[in-house]
Design an enzyme around this catalytic site. Structure first.
Site, PDB file in Angstrom:
ATOM      1  N   ASP A  13      40.383   8.834  39.465  1.00  0.00           N
ATOM      2  CA  ASP A  13      39.192   9.621  39.933  1.00  0.00           C
ATOM      3  C   ASP A  13      38.070   8.733  39.582  1.00  0.00           C
ATOM      4  O   ASP A  13      37.053   8.479  40.018  1.00  0.00           O
ATOM      5  CB  ASP A  13      39.286  10.907  39.775  1.00  0.00           C
ATOM      6  CG  ASP A  13      40.569  11.559  40.696  1.00  0.00           C
ATOM      7  OD1 ASP A  13      40.864  10.981  41.643  1.00  0.00           O
ATOM      8  OD2 ASP A  13      41.135  12.559  40.073  1.00  0.00           O
ATOM      9  N   ARG A  92      34.520  23.476  30.519  1.00  0.00           N
ATOM     10  CA  ARG A  92      33.854  22.614  31.519  1.00  0.00           C
ATOM     11  C   ARG A  92      32.398  23.012  31.153  1.00  0.00           C
ATOM     12  O   ARG A  92      31.544  21.882  31.290  1.00  0.00           O
ATOM     13  CB  ARG A  92      34.247  23.066  32.892  1.00  0.00           C
ATOM     14  CG  ARG A  92      35.581  22.629  33.382  1.00  0.00           C
ATOM     15  CD  ARG A  92      35.871  21.041  33.225  1.00  0.00           C
ATOM     16  NE  ARG A  92      37.098  20.778  33.793  1.00  0.00           N
ATOM     17  CZ  ARG A  92      37.907  19.992  32.769  1.00  0.00           C
ATOM     18  NH1 ARG A  92      37.823  19.979  31.557  1.00  0.00           N
ATOM     19  NH2 ARG A  92      39.088  19.599  33.409  1.00  0.00           N
ATOM     20  N   ASP A 121      36.472  23.000  39.052  1.00  0.00           N
ATOM     21  CA  ASP A 121      35.581  22.136  38.099  1.00  0.00           C
ATOM     22  C   ASP A 121      34.429  21.665  38.714  1.00  0.00           C
ATOM     23  O   ASP A 121      33.357  21.588  37.909  1.00  0.00           O
ATOM     24  CB  ASP A 121      36.503  21.129  37.634  1.00  0.00           C
ATOM     25  CG  ASP A 121      37.501  21.486  36.467  1.00  0.00           C
ATOM     26  OD1 ASP A 121      37.344  22.647  36.007  1.00  0.00           O
ATOM     27  OD2 ASP A 121      38.429  20.719  36.182  1.00  0.00           O
ATOM     28  N   SER A 170      49.534  16.284  36.658  1.00  0.00           N
ATOM     29  CA  SER A 170      48.147  16.259  36.316  1.00  0.00           C
ATOM     30  C   SER A 170      48.032  17.089  34.982  1.00  0.00           C
ATOM     31  O   SER A 170      48.228  18.487  35.076  1.00  0.00           O
ATOM     32  CB  SER A 170      47.228  16.834  37.420  1.00  0.00           C
ATOM     33  OG  SER A 170      45.899  16.930  36.940  1.00  0.00           O
TER      34      SER A 170
END
Length: 425
Positions: A13, A92, A121, A170
């Site tokens: 990504d 985060r 996120d 993931s």
């Protein structure tokens, strides 16, 4: 020259975001920022290698201490979401703040992430970034990219990625937790094997005990007591004699200790902020151990009213933590109450590792709201209170309930009589 800072992992990504930020958004220069919150060394190596192959200016920020401090605040708040400790959620805002700081120092006018439009996120990053004057960019979300398209684009551009980030699952790892999702795990009926776990051994018949010391709600030391140590546990851990630790080291130490006994596995159907329900698997041995120990110590020192009210406070704190809004004014107000109660959460808790569980089996504190003498079945009185004094309380206990039930029964009997005679007197 326009510059944009990209939250960079070196995976598929964020790698495809580098040329897209130049081609689709018109930025002259892209810099990558990777923030260390306890990921494996291999992830930093991947990010460094990918950045070098892309010719990307790359910054690595060590934020482990800031993250560990926030994790310990979450312990004081007994913070969990739908049954599992908050790991990714708490990381985060720490990551976002560190990236923003680099972006501003490097004169960037934009800041970007590689999150999709389906996850949490994106919200946690942007909650921090939108306090700034920088343009916030989300190429994957805004361009509607799929993994299939990204792989084809990466191949076309000869980008240095392998199969979408290298791995079947993931995985997101930090000091506090390791999350695993994707592939077969997207099927709620799929039963995963041991291959998805790295931090925890399969629970066995081995048992062990440790003692954790708390100071005003913060864990400060670990003492390994008698144990049947699993083969995977190091000799250093097995012979530990109660060493004090800084937060980062304490978490790492407990991850290894508790993980060896299979502690801290969660298989969850998680309700995300956007309304999607997603299957997640988590490992969190240290977090589970510390949360169980802390709650046990609170049970010893806090009054019944404090414990009941703090459950509401903890629930609110956990929700804001899950949303990535730990700097909200509400959290500050909640922490005022938490700080007040934690002044007495000082003492030790003995935890037993057994069958994949971390159970509190002993606790001690000079602030204990408890008297063994008063609670004992072998003493006649409770201080100056005799057992006979409870008779009056027992008579009043449930008095309103008895009155209510009597009136209900009387009215039901009257209705039956009226129905029987057809309403005639």
């Amino acid at each position: 020259m326009t510059r944009v800072a990209l939250a960079f992992s070196g995976g598929l990504d964020t790698t495809v975001c580098v040329p897209l930020l130049e081609e689709e958004y018109g930025y002259d220069d892209v810099i990558g920022v990777t923030v260390d919150v306890g990921q494996p060394e291999s992830e930093f190596e991947e990010a460094e290698e990918t950045a070098e192959a892309l010719g990307l200016e790359h910054y690595v920020v060590d934020a482990k201490e800031e993250f560990a401090d926030l994790c310990f605040e979450s312990v004081r708040a007994n913070a969990t979401y739908q049954g599992y400790p908050l790991g990714t959620a708490l990381a985060r805002p720490v990551i976002a703040s560190a990236i923003l700081e680099v972006a501003e120092e490097q004169g960037c006018t934009g800041i970007a992430h590689g999150c999709t439009g389906k996850g949490n996120d994106q919200l946690r990053f942007e909650a921090i970034w939108r306090d700034s004057d920088l343009e916030v960019i989300a190429p994957v979300r805004e361009l509607g990219l799929t993994r299939e398209w990204e792989n084809e684009y990466a191949e076309e551009k000869n980008l240095p990625v392998e199969g979408g980030g290298g791995g079947k699952w993931s995985v997101d790892t930090n000091l506090w937790s390791r999350s695993v999702e994707g592939s077969e795990l997207e099927d709620p009926s799929y039963v995963p094997g041991e291959e998805i776990y790295e931090w925890t051994q399969a629970p066995s018949g081995d048992t062990g005990e440790i003692e954790i010391e708390f100071d005003e709600g913060y864990p400060v030391a670990v003492d390994v007591l008698g144990s049947e140590a699993p083969a995977s546990q190091s000799e250093a851990d097995a012979s530990d004699d109660g060493e004090a630790y800084e937060p980062v080291e304490l978490i790492q130490h407990l991850n290894e200790l508790a993980g060896a006994y299979g502690v801290g596995r969660t298989d969850s159907m998680e309700d995300r902020m956007l309304g999607l329900k997603v299957r997640e698997n988590y490992e969190h041995p240290a977090a589970t151990t510390l949360l169980n120990a802390h709650e046990a110590l609170e049970g010893l020192v806090l009054t019944q009213e404090e414990r009941e009210f703090k459950q509401l406070i903890d629930q609110k704190w956990s929700k804001k933590g899950y949303e990535g809004l730990v700097d909200a004014p509400l959290v500050g107000a909640l922490e005022g109450f938490i700080d007040e109660t934690q002044q007495r959460v000082t003492g030790t808790v003995t935890i037993r590792f057994e069958g994949g569980q971390a159970r509190a089996v002993g606790r001690d504190s000079k602030y204990a709201a408890y008297s063994a003498e008063h609670a004992s079945f072998n003493t006649e009185t409770v201080g100056k209170i005799s057992q006979e004094d409870a008779t009056g309380v027992a008579k009043y206990h449930g008095f309103q309930r008895r009155l209510a039930n009597e009136s209900i029964a009387a009215n039901e009997e009257e209705e039956v009589e009226l129905a029987t005679d057809g309403g005639e007197e």
